[in-house]
Design a protein around this motif. Structure first.
Motif, PDB file in Angstrom:
ATOM      1  N   CYS A 192      -2.831  -2.972   7.080  1.00 36.49           N
ATOM      2  CA  CYS A 192      -3.394  -1.799   7.733  1.00 36.49           C
ATOM      3  C   CYS A 192      -2.233  -0.946   8.219  1.00 36.49           C
ATOM      4  O   CYS A 192      -1.202  -1.474   8.671  1.00 36.49           O
ATOM      5  N   THR A 193      -2.396   0.353   8.155  1.00 35.02           N
ATOM      6  CA  THR A 193      -1.312   1.238   8.534  1.00 35.02           C
ATOM      7  C   THR A 193      -1.859   2.506   9.162  1.00 35.02           C
ATOM      8  O   THR A 193      -3.035   2.841   8.998  1.00 35.02           O
ATOM      9  N   GLY A 194      -1.000   3.203   9.907  1.00 33.91           N
ATOM     10  CA  GLY A 194      -1.415   4.435  10.538  1.00 33.91           C
ATOM     11  C   GLY A 194      -0.258   5.402  10.720  1.00 33.91           C
ATOM     12  O   GLY A 194       0.910   5.000  10.740  1.00 33.91           O
ATOM     13  N   ARG A 195      -0.622   6.674  10.815  1.00 33.06           N
ATOM     14  CA  ARG A 195       0.373   7.705  11.076  1.00 33.06           C
ATOM     15  C   ARG A 195      -0.300   8.886  11.755  1.00 33.06           C
ATOM     16  O   ARG A 195      -1.487   9.155  11.525  1.00 33.06           O
ATOM     17  N   ARG A 196       0.435   9.597  12.586  1.00 38.36           N
ATOM     18  CA  ARG A 196      -0.090  10.808  13.194  1.00 38.36           C
ATOM     19  C   ARG A 196      -0.055  11.928  12.168  1.00 38.36           C
ATOM     20  O   ARG A 196       0.825  11.994  11.316  1.00 38.36           O
ATOM     21  N   GLY A 197      -1.022  12.812  12.268  1.00 43.53           N
ATOM     22  CA  GLY A 197      -1.027  13.962  11.371  1.00 43.53           C
ATOM     23  C   GLY A 197      -2.386  14.198  10.764  1.00 43.53           C
ATOM     24  O   GLY A 197      -3.361  13.490  11.055  1.00 43.53           O
ATOM     25  N   VAL A 226      -4.092  -4.680  14.186  1.00 46.95           N
ATOM     26  CA  VAL A 226      -4.326  -6.096  13.918  1.00 46.95           C
ATOM     27  C   VAL A 226      -5.416  -6.223  12.867  1.00 46.95           C
ATOM     28  O   VAL A 226      -6.549  -5.771  13.077  1.00 46.95           O
ATOM     29  N   GLU A 227      -5.053  -6.855  11.740  1.00 46.68           N
ATOM     30  CA  GLU A 227      -6.014  -7.013  10.651  1.00 46.68           C
ATOM     31  C   GLU A 227      -6.717  -8.367  10.757  1.00 46.68           C
ATOM     32  O   GLU A 227      -6.188  -9.319  11.321  1.00 46.68           O
ATOM     33  N   SER A 228      -7.877  -8.417  10.126  1.00 45.00           N
ATOM     34  CA  SER A 228      -8.592  -9.679   9.967  1.00 45.00           C
ATOM     35  C   SER A 228      -9.507  -9.560   8.756  1.00 45.00           C
ATOM     36  O   SER A 228      -9.759  -8.450   8.269  1.00 45.00           O
ATOM     37  N   GLY A 229      -9.980 -10.716   8.284  1.00 43.82           N
ATOM     38  CA  GLY A 229     -10.987 -10.707   7.235  1.00 43.82           C
ATOM     39  C   GLY A 229     -10.527 -11.124   5.857  1.00 43.82           C
ATOM     40  O   GLY A 229     -11.340 -11.186   4.937  1.00 43.82           O
ATOM     41  N   ILE A 273      -4.193   9.285  10.875  1.00 40.42           N
ATOM     42  CA  ILE A 273      -4.566   8.753   9.568  1.00 40.42           C
ATOM     43  C   ILE A 273      -4.485   7.234   9.637  1.00 40.42           C
ATOM     44  O   ILE A 273      -3.466   6.693  10.080  1.00 40.42           O
ATOM     45  N   MET A 274      -5.513   6.565   9.181  1.00 40.41           N
ATOM     46  CA  MET A 274      -5.451   5.101   9.075  1.00 40.41           C
ATOM     47  C   MET A 274      -5.782   4.699   7.653  1.00 40.41           C
ATOM     48  O   MET A 274      -6.630   5.316   7.005  1.00 40.41           O
ATOM     49  N   GLY A 275      -5.101   3.675   7.193  1.00 36.37           N
ATOM     50  CA  GLY A 275      -5.316   3.301   5.800  1.00 36.37           C
ATOM     51  C   GLY A 275      -4.903   1.885   5.501  1.00 36.37           C
ATOM     52  O   GLY A 275      -4.575   1.108   6.413  1.00 36.37           O
ATOM     53  N   TRP A 276      -4.938   1.589   4.223  1.00 39.48           N
ATOM     54  CA  TRP A 276      -4.598   0.254   3.734  1.00 39.48           C
ATOM     55  C   TRP A 276      -3.637   0.360   2.555  1.00 39.48           C
ATOM     56  O   TRP A 276      -3.829   1.194   1.655  1.00 39.48           O
ATOM     57  N   PHE A 277      -2.641  -0.481   2.599  1.00 45.91           N
ATOM     58  CA  PHE A 277      -1.754  -0.705   1.468  1.00 45.91           C
ATOM     59  C   PHE A 277      -1.867  -2.173   1.082  1.00 45.91           C
ATOM     60  O   PHE A 277      -2.383  -2.989   1.854  1.00 45.91           O
ATOM     61  N   ARG A 278      -1.381  -2.503  -0.079  1.00 45.20           N
ATOM     62  CA  ARG A 278      -1.341  -3.903  -0.483  1.00 45.20           C
ATOM     63  C   ARG A 278      -0.072  -4.190  -1.271  1.00 45.20           C
ATOM     64  O   ARG A 278       0.509  -3.292  -1.873  1.00 45.20           O
ATOM     65  N   GLN A 279       0.321  -5.446  -1.231  1.00 46.36           N
ATOM     66  CA  GLN A 279       1.501  -5.860  -1.975  1.00 46.36           C
ATOM     67  C   GLN A 279       1.244  -7.204  -2.618  1.00 46.36           C
ATOM     68  O   GLN A 279       1.006  -8.199  -1.927  1.00 46.36           O
ATOM     69  N   ALA A 280       1.276  -7.220  -3.931  1.00 46.22           N
ATOM     70  CA  ALA A 280       1.111  -8.448  -4.701  1.00 46.22           C
ATOM     71  C   ALA A 280       2.492  -9.076  -4.934  1.00 46.22           C
ATOM     72  O   ALA A 280       3.503  -8.369  -4.899  1.00 46.22           O
ATOM     73  N   PRO A 281       2.538 -10.366  -5.183  1.00 49.66           N
ATOM     74  CA  PRO A 281       3.827 -11.033  -5.414  1.00 49.66           C
ATOM     75  C   PRO A 281       4.603 -10.383  -6.564  1.00 49.66           C
ATOM     76  O   PRO A 281       4.045 -10.161  -7.636  1.00 49.66           O
TER      77      PRO A 281
END
Length: 124
Positions: free
Chosen positions: A96-101, A5-8, A33-41
């Protein structure tokens, strides 16, 4: 399955700072692993930053290196993205995203948990 759950997010002016938070529930592995991606229009989703939960080692996209900082709080199962010197080209929905490894992946298809996204808008 880890739930994120993202906020901010919000509307800021160019040059301002903003901090995104991502709270993880159901996280029971240290090899994560936890990270961030973004998508612009009109653009494809792109990698922003990620860290290894066990060691806190990080990786950044060249476009944000030196301006953004990813960090974690183990006690809160939360990862943060501190964004400084924001520019209009940083405007996007941030996920926000995550994956095992143990490997930080750069492709979104390699991540199996995603948050709902938070809008960041930077005005000139």
């Amino acid at each position: 399955q880890v739930q994120l759950v993202e906020s901010g997010g919000g509307l800021v002016q160019a040059g301002d700072s903003l901090r995104l938070s991502c709270s993880a529930s159901g996280l029971t592995w240290t090899n994560y692993i936890m990270g961030w991606f973004r998508q612009a229009p009109g653009k494809e989703r792109e990698f922003v930053a990620a860290l290894k939960w066990s060691s806190a080692s990080t990786l950044y996209a060249d476009s944000v290196k030196g301006r953004f900082t990813i960090s974690r709080d183990n006690t809160k199962n939360t990862v943060y993205l501190q964004m400084n010197s924001l520019a209009t080209e940083d405007t996007a929905v941030y996920y926000c995203t995550g994956r095992r490894g143990l490997r930080i992946a750069l492709r979104g298809s390699e991540y199996d948990s995603w948050g709902q996204g938070t809008q960041v808008t930077v005005s000139s």
